[in-house]
Design a protein around this motif. Structure first.
Motif, PDB file in Angstrom:
ATOM      1  N   ARG A  13       0.824  -1.213   0.000  1.00  0.00           N
ATOM      2  CA  ARG A  13       0.000   0.000   0.000  1.00  0.00           C
ATOM      3  C   ARG A  13       0.859   1.265   0.000  1.00  0.00           C
ATOM      4  N   LEU A  14       1.619   1.463   1.075  1.00  0.00           N
ATOM      5  CA  LEU A  14       2.356   2.708   1.229  1.00  0.00           C
ATOM      6  C   LEU A  14       3.393   2.913   0.120  1.00  0.00           C
ATOM      7  N   LEU A  15       4.283   1.963  -0.063  1.00  0.00           N
ATOM      8  CA  LEU A  15       5.366   2.155  -1.032  1.00  0.00           C
ATOM      9  C   LEU A  15       4.869   2.288  -2.469  1.00  0.00           C
ATOM     10  N   PRO A  16       3.937   1.447  -2.932  1.00  0.00           N
ATOM     11  CA  PRO A  16       3.446   1.686  -4.297  1.00  0.00           C
ATOM     12  C   PRO A  16       2.768   3.045  -4.443  1.00  0.00           C
ATOM     13  N   ASN A  17       2.008   3.454  -3.432  1.00  0.00           N
ATOM     14  CA  ASN A  17       1.339   4.752  -3.502  1.00  0.00           C
ATOM     15  C   ASN A  17       2.343   5.893  -3.558  1.00  0.00           C
ATOM     16  N   LEU A  18       3.380   5.837  -2.725  1.00  0.00           N
ATOM     17  CA  LEU A  18       4.406   6.878  -2.749  1.00  0.00           C
ATOM     18  C   LEU A  18       5.146   6.889  -4.085  1.00  0.00           C
ATOM     19  N   PHE A  19       5.439   5.720  -4.603  1.00  0.00           N
ATOM     20  CA  PHE A  19       6.132   5.604  -5.887  1.00  0.00           C
ATOM     21  C   PHE A  19       5.325   6.255  -7.003  1.00  0.00           C
ATOM     22  N   TYR A  20       4.064   5.895  -7.119  1.00  0.00           N
ATOM     23  CA  TYR A  20       3.252   6.423  -8.213  1.00  0.00           C
ATOM     24  C   TYR A  20       2.866   7.889  -8.014  1.00  0.00           C
ATOM     25  N   LYS A  21       2.820   8.335  -6.780  1.00  0.00           N
ATOM     26  CA  LYS A  21       2.447   9.730  -6.499  1.00  0.00           C
ATOM     27  C   LYS A  21       3.503  10.711  -7.013  1.00  0.00           C
TER      28      LYS A  21
END
Length: 151
Positions: A13-21
């Motif tokens: 959740r956190l890491l993919p969201n930060l990556f794509y953001k």
């Protein structure tokens, strides 16, 4: 939340969201300060009043040039305690950050059972099937290059 749920939230959740953001900023911070991975996990543990059993050395980040146009950053996590936690993730992206993908090497029912999966920017999860330690990187690279050069 349990330790398993915290790790799942970090990896899926956190890491993919930060990556794509903000891909460029995320990669810059990750590669300059890989200890941020343990800091994220530690803060999540503290919120749940759980002792973080890991150190900053249990989380690794490194990058490689795939070719003249593509870079890959790899995050290695502590040994996953159960499925579908990740052994590692491969973040592939072009130099302009227009094409990017977050691939997971997930644990299956036991430590010898590996899967290649991915998350996209819309928080959709995809499972590409079994892999081995001999072909995990190559499978992710092939998936990404097929995506990039298909478009």
């Amino acid at each position: 939340m349990t330790l398993y749920e915290i790790m799942y939230a970090l990896e899926h959740r956190l890491l993919p969201n930060l990556f794509y953001k903000d891909k460029m900023k995320f990669i810059a911070i990750l590669l300059d300060h890989p200890e941020v991975l343990n800091e994220f996990f530690d803060k999540m543990c503290q919120q749940e009043k759980i002792v973080n059993p890991y150190t900053k050395d249990d989380f690794q980040a490194e990058s490689y040039r795939v070719n003249d146009e593509i870079v890959m950053a790899k995050i290695t996590f502590p040994e996953p305690i159960q499925e579908p936690l990740c052994y590692c993730v491969y973040l592939f992206f072009d130099l302009n950050f227009k094409q990017a993908n977050y691939y997971c090497i997930e644990r299956g029912t036991d430590e010898n059972d590996l899967y290649v999966c991915s998350w996209n920017a819309k928080e959709n999860h995809y499972n590409y099937g079994h892999c081995t330690w001999q072909d995990d990187y190559e499978r992710c690279k092939e998936l990404f290059l097929n995506q990039v050069y298909k478009n």
